[in-house]
Design a protein around this motif. Structure first.
Motif, PDB file in Angstrom:
ATOM      1  N   GLU A   1       3.536  52.613 -39.246  1.00  0.00           N
ATOM      2  CA  GLU A   1       2.336  51.968 -39.778  1.00  0.00           C
ATOM      3  C   GLU A   1       1.831  50.881 -38.830  1.00  0.00           C
ATOM      4  OE1 GLU A   1       1.761  50.816 -43.855  1.00  0.00           O
ATOM      5  OE2 GLU A   1       3.357  52.205 -44.486  1.00  0.00           O
ATOM      6  N   ALA A   2       2.740  50.116 -38.255  1.00  0.00           N
ATOM      7  CA  ALA A   2       2.336  49.059 -37.322  1.00  0.00           C
ATOM      8  C   ALA A   2       1.643  49.654 -36.094  1.00  0.00           C
ATOM      9  CB  ALA A   2       3.545  48.231 -36.904  1.00  0.00           C
ATOM     10  N   THR A   3       2.170  50.737 -35.571  1.00  0.00           N
ATOM     11  CA  THR A   3       1.566  51.392 -34.399  1.00  0.00           C
ATOM     12  C   THR A   3       0.156  51.877 -34.709  1.00  0.00           C
ATOM     13  OG1 THR A   3       3.711  52.059 -33.504  1.00  0.00           O
ATOM     14  CG2 THR A   3       1.798  53.327 -32.792  1.00  0.00           C
ATOM     15  N   MET A   4      -0.009  52.548 -35.845  1.00  0.00           N
ATOM     16  CA  MET A   4      -1.333  53.073 -36.194  1.00  0.00           C
ATOM     17  C   MET A   4      -2.313  51.948 -36.533  1.00  0.00           C
ATOM     18  SD  MET A   4      -1.387  56.208 -35.623  1.00  0.00           S
ATOM     19  CE  MET A   4      -0.183  57.478 -35.329  1.00  0.00           C
ATOM     20  N   THR A   5      -1.834  50.895 -37.159  1.00  0.00           N
ATOM     21  CA  THR A   5      -2.695  49.752 -37.464  1.00  0.00           C
ATOM     22  C   THR A   5      -3.198  49.118 -36.175  1.00  0.00           C
ATOM     23  OG1 THR A   5      -1.579  49.312 -39.562  1.00  0.00           O
ATOM     24  CG2 THR A   5      -2.798  47.482 -38.579  1.00  0.00           C
ATOM     25  N   GLU A   6      -2.300  48.924 -35.218  1.00  0.00           N
ATOM     26  CA  GLU A   6      -2.672  48.346 -33.921  1.00  0.00           C
ATOM     27  C   GLU A   6      -3.665  49.238 -33.189  1.00  0.00           C
ATOM     28  OE1 GLU A   6      -0.294  47.968 -29.844  1.00  0.00           O
ATOM     29  OE2 GLU A   6       0.574  46.734 -31.438  1.00  0.00           O
ATOM     30  N   LEU A   7      -3.399  50.536 -33.201  1.00  0.00           N
ATOM     31  CA  LEU A   7      -4.290  51.473 -32.520  1.00  0.00           C
ATOM     32  C   LEU A   7      -5.679  51.462 -33.166  1.00  0.00           C
ATOM     33  CD1 LEU A   7      -4.538  53.553 -30.261  1.00  0.00           C
ATOM     34  CD2 LEU A   7      -3.719  55.292 -31.895  1.00  0.00           C
ATOM     35  N   LEU A   8      -5.732  51.427 -34.486  1.00  0.00           N
ATOM     36  CA  LEU A   8      -7.023  51.384 -35.175  1.00  0.00           C
ATOM     37  C   LEU A   8      -7.746  50.071 -34.878  1.00  0.00           C
ATOM     38  CD1 LEU A   8      -9.094  52.658 -37.051  1.00  0.00           C
ATOM     39  CD2 LEU A   8      -7.797  51.708 -38.993  1.00  0.00           C
ATOM     40  N   ASP A   9      -7.024  48.962 -34.859  1.00  0.00           N
ATOM     41  CA  ASP A   9      -7.646  47.669 -34.527  1.00  0.00           C
ATOM     42  C   ASP A   9      -8.305  47.716 -33.149  1.00  0.00           C
ATOM     43  OD1 ASP A   9      -6.832  46.578 -36.929  1.00  0.00           O
ATOM     44  OD2 ASP A   9      -5.159  45.439 -36.073  1.00  0.00           O
ATOM     45  N   VAL A  10      -7.584  48.246 -32.172  1.00  0.00           N
ATOM     46  CA  VAL A  10      -8.123  48.324 -30.817  1.00  0.00           C
ATOM     47  C   VAL A  10      -9.300  49.293 -30.776  1.00  0.00           C
ATOM     48  CG1 VAL A  10      -7.627  48.986 -28.420  1.00  0.00           C
ATOM     49  CG2 VAL A  10      -5.949  47.638 -29.721  1.00  0.00           C
ATOM     50  N   ALA A  11      -9.174  50.435 -31.433  1.00  0.00           N
ATOM     51  CA  ALA A  11     -10.255  51.434 -31.439  1.00  0.00           C
ATOM     52  C   ALA A  11     -11.535  50.857 -32.029  1.00  0.00           C
ATOM     53  CB  ALA A  11      -9.827  52.673 -32.218  1.00  0.00           C
ATOM     54  N   GLU A  12     -11.407  50.100 -33.101  1.00  0.00           N
ATOM     55  CA  GLU A  12     -12.596  49.503 -33.708  1.00  0.00           C
ATOM     56  C   GLU A  12     -13.181  48.402 -32.832  1.00  0.00           C
ATOM     57  OE1 GLU A  12     -11.168  48.592 -37.660  1.00  0.00           O
ATOM     58  OE2 GLU A  12     -11.844  50.560 -38.392  1.00  0.00           O
ATOM     59  N   ARG A  13     -12.333  47.683 -32.135  1.00  0.00           N
ATOM     60  CA  ARG A  13     -12.791  46.610 -31.247  1.00  0.00           C
ATOM     61  C   ARG A  13     -13.584  47.163 -30.070  1.00  0.00           C
ATOM     62  NH1 ARG A  13      -7.893  44.208 -29.634  1.00  0.00           N
ATOM     63  NH2 ARG A  13      -7.647  43.791 -31.842  1.00  0.00           N
ATOM     64  N   VAL A  14     -13.186  48.335 -29.583  1.00  0.00           N
ATOM     65  CA  VAL A  14     -13.849  48.928 -28.412  1.00  0.00           C
ATOM     66  C   VAL A  14     -14.632  50.181 -28.818  1.00  0.00           C
ATOM     67  CG1 VAL A  14     -12.159  47.950 -26.812  1.00  0.00           C
ATOM     68  CG2 VAL A  14     -11.811  50.265 -27.700  1.00  0.00           C
ATOM     69  N   ARG A  15     -15.114  50.184 -30.027  1.00  0.00           N
ATOM     70  CA  ARG A  15     -15.789  51.338 -30.642  1.00  0.00           C
ATOM     71  C   ARG A  15     -16.759  52.058 -29.707  1.00  0.00           C
ATOM     72  NH1 ARG A  15     -17.083  53.355 -35.419  1.00  0.00           N
ATOM     73  NH2 ARG A  15     -15.904  51.797 -36.581  1.00  0.00           N
ATOM     74  N   ASP A  16     -17.583  51.332 -28.983  1.00  0.00           N
ATOM     75  CA  ASP A  16     -18.609  51.947 -28.132  1.00  0.00           C
ATOM     76  C   ASP A  16     -18.089  52.351 -26.757  1.00  0.00           C
ATOM     77  OD1 ASP A  16     -20.490  51.624 -30.172  1.00  0.00           O
ATOM     78  OD2 ASP A  16     -20.994  49.601 -29.499  1.00  0.00           O
ATOM     79  N   PHE A  17     -16.802  52.128 -26.518  1.00  0.00           N
ATOM     80  CA  PHE A  17     -16.232  52.393 -25.195  1.00  0.00           C
ATOM     81  C   PHE A  17     -14.907  53.150 -25.331  1.00  0.00           C
ATOM     82  CE2 PHE A  17     -18.605  48.402 -25.146  1.00  0.00           C
ATOM     83  CZ  PHE A  17     -19.588  48.708 -24.216  1.00  0.00           C
ATOM     84  N   PRO A  18     -14.953  54.435 -25.690  1.00  0.00           N
ATOM     85  CA  PRO A  18     -13.707  55.178 -25.893  1.00  0.00           C
ATOM     86  C   PRO A  18     -12.808  55.215 -24.658  1.00  0.00           C
ATOM     87  CG  PRO A  18     -15.607  56.647 -26.000  1.00  0.00           C
ATOM     88  CD  PRO A  18     -16.133  55.247 -25.941  1.00  0.00           C
ATOM     89  N   MET A  19     -13.399  55.098 -23.471  1.00  0.00           N
ATOM     90  CA  MET A  19     -12.552  55.102 -22.276  1.00  0.00           C
ATOM     91  C   MET A  19     -11.714  53.832 -22.193  1.00  0.00           C
ATOM     92  SD  MET A  19     -12.997  58.083 -21.327  1.00  0.00           S
ATOM     93  CE  MET A  19     -11.893  58.054 -19.946  1.00  0.00           C
TER      94      MET A  19
END
Length: 177
Positions: free
Chosen positions: A131-149
């Motif tokens: 859960e911690a890994t997926m939460t962290e990954l989602l946090d980062v993904a949302e932070r860089v939403r417009d920049f998938p690279m």
């Protein structure tokens, strides 16, 4: 032999783990089709890990002379509106698995099946990490939403949930040793 109710619940959990693995393969394929190789690799590795959990459970059933009853696994979700939706789904899946593992623990405790309760404890600890890994990954993904690279670079750099052989992990069916 473990309590019959626990054996039933563990066989159900094997199916849950295989379904989670199946879903992670679908997510990995989605990312690979989007030419996001780091995300694809991460989720393919998650699929292998979930399958490994199922194999550990099968090994426990076999070691305790309990029947292994494989269940049907539903097809995974394969359509996602954007590159963040699969990660959100993965976090929700891990939360569901945590609840399932907690219920499995409760069954063992209610049945006074202390050996099975001890077996499940490792999976409880593992779910905190998942859960911690997926939460962290989602946090980062949302932070860089417009920049998938940028998300790809993060995964390459940080290796979330990276390979860590846990010497306390239960043995898996078919594993050498």
């Amino acid at each position: 032999m473990p309590a019959e109710r626990f054996v039933q619940a563990l066989n159900d959990q094997v199916a849950n783990e295989l379904a989670a693995s199946h879903q992670y393969v679908a997510i990995g394929a989605h990312y690979e089709a989007q030419t996001l190789p780091q995300l694809a690799r991460f989720f393919y590795a998650q699929a292998v890990e979930e399958r490994g959990h199922a194999m550990m459970m099968i090994k426990y059933l076999l070691d305790t002379d309990s029947p292994v009853r494989l269940r049907e696994v539903a097809g995974p979700s394969t359509d996602f509106p954007d590159h963040i939706a699969p990660i959100r789904q993965a976090l929700e899946q891990e939360r569901n698995v945590s609840a399932q593992i907690s219920e499995l623990f409760s069954v063992a405790r209610e049945e006074g099946d202390y050996l099975s309760e001890q077996f499940v404890q490792w999976f409880l600890k593992e779910q905190v990490e998942e859960e911690a890994t997926m939460t962290e990954l989602l946090d980062v993904a949302e932070r860089v939403r417009d920049f998938p690279m940028t998300l790809e670079e993060y995964i390459a750099r940080e290796q979330p949930g990276g390979d860590h052989a846990d010497p306390m992990a239960p043995p898996a069916a078919g594993a050498p040793g």
